[in-house]
Design a protein around this motif. Structure first.
Motif, PDB file in Angstrom:
ATOM      1  N   ASP A 123       0.834  -1.206   0.000  1.00  0.00           N
ATOM      2  CA  ASP A 123       0.000   0.000   0.000  1.00  0.00           C
ATOM      3  C   ASP A 123       0.874   1.264   0.000  1.00  0.00           C
ATOM      4  O   ASP A 123       0.566   2.238  -0.687  1.00  0.00           O
ATOM      5  N   TYR A 124       1.979   1.229   0.787  1.00  0.00           N
ATOM      6  CA  TYR A 124       2.879   2.388   0.793  1.00  0.00           C
ATOM      7  C   TYR A 124       3.529   2.573  -0.571  1.00  0.00           C
ATOM      8  O   TYR A 124       3.668   3.687  -1.070  1.00  0.00           O
ATOM      9  N   LYS A 134       1.015   4.088  -2.868  1.00  0.00           N
ATOM     10  CA  LYS A 134       0.743   5.481  -2.534  1.00  0.00           C
ATOM     11  C   LYS A 134       1.854   6.397  -3.062  1.00  0.00           C
ATOM     12  O   LYS A 134       1.581   7.436  -3.676  1.00  0.00           O
ATOM     13  N   SER A 193       1.741   6.794  -6.795  1.00  0.00           N
ATOM     14  CA  SER A 193       0.738   7.731  -7.306  1.00  0.00           C
ATOM     15  C   SER A 193       1.124   9.179  -6.991  1.00  0.00           C
ATOM     16  O   SER A 193       0.826  10.091  -7.771  1.00  0.00           O
TER      17      SER A 193
END
Ligand SMILES: Nc1ncnc2c1ncn2[C@@H]1O[C@H](COP(=O)(O)OP(=O)(O)O)[C@@H](O)[C@H]1O
Ligand SMILES: [Mg+2]
Length: 251
Positions: free
Chosen positions: A240-241, A244, A247
């Motif tokens: 997820d990091y 993130k 993006s």
């Protein structure tokens, strides 16, 4: 506690034949003692320039860098640097390459031999003291460069894409080694990389830079306890990091 490095509104303009190029602008960043800060950004966004400013190798054309209370001072003696290529001297043995910074400073080389041997053992180079760089693999050469960067116990370690020339498996070995030395000697480190996965695995905080001119777009805190296990890469939270930060980099 005061940050080890305070970067305030820093701009670097390079003069060239076409006038000038603003490589970075309006950069604000603190680096705290004992912290590992990752810096990610696309090629040309000013990452190397920022490291050079921190090292005192390039003077900001605006703003300031305060290192341990010193303003924009050139030649900070407390810094160790590691680059993408090992930059070893082929005519010197491994041990003599590692001791080179001590020799260049005119310090007593012999008194650093035990330190060099201890580092070599820790970094997996025991027994290669008298080898020449060209007898070693790329990964081992980079280990020599790491020992050389650490020989004088710098208070700040600056790493400029140090593992990007290595194959994926050797790179993972180097991640583990770097983590080990960082926690063993409690280094403060700034790691520039274009590998988001590497930045997330190794950093307490990832700074995302954007380009033209280079600036800090975002900062993401990575809360996993250090040192981290390679297995972290397969977990949900880690990914997820990574997503993130990807993006935040934009396209
Ligand atoms: N010594 C220099 N003289 C002129 N331009 C430079 C110099 N060093 C870097 N640049 C330019 O500054 C910008 C940022 O470069 P750099 O800091 O090397 O970026 P990165 O490390 O993120 O790839 C690039 O456009 C590059 O061409
Ligand atoms: Mg660069």
């Amino acid at each position: 506690m005061e940050p080890l490095v305070k970067i305030r509104n820093v701009e670097v303009r390079y003069d060239n034949r076409n006038g000038g190029l603003v490589a970075i602008s309006g950069v604000d960043l603190d680096i705290r003692q004992g912290e590992v800060v990752g810096i990610v950004g696309k090629s040309g966004c000013g990452k190397t320039t920022l490291l050079k400013v921190i090292a005192g190798l390039v003077r900001p054309t605006r703003g300031e860098v305060i290192y341990n209370g010193t303003h924009n001072g050139g030649g900070f003696r407390g810094i160790g640097m590691l680059f993408q290529s090992p930059l070893l001297l082929p005519w010197r043995t491994v041990l003599k390459n590692i001791l080179l910074p001590i020799e260049l400073r005119g310090e007593d080389v012999d008194s650093y031999v035990p330190r060099a041997l201890e580092l070599m053992e820790r970094i997996g180079l025991k027994g290669f003291e008298n080898s020449y760089p060209w007898e070693l693999s790329g990964g081992m050469q980079q280990r020599v460069a790491l020992c050389r960067a650490l020989i004088h116990r710098p208070s700040l370690l600056l790493l400029d894409e140090p593992f990007s020339a290595l194959d994926a498996i050797t790179r993972e070995d180097m991640w583990m080694l770097l983590q080990e030395v960082i926690s063993y000697e409690n280094y403060t480190a700034v790691l520039v990389t274009h590998d988001i996965r590497e930045a997330v695995l190794l950093s307490d905080r990832v700074v995302v830079m954007g380009g033209r001119p280079g600036r800090v777009k975002a900062e993401v805190t990575i809360p996993f306890r250090r040192p981290r296990d390679l297995g972290l890469q397969y977990g949900r939270e880690y990914n997820d990091y990574v997503a993130k930060i990807r993006s935040l980099l934009g396209d």
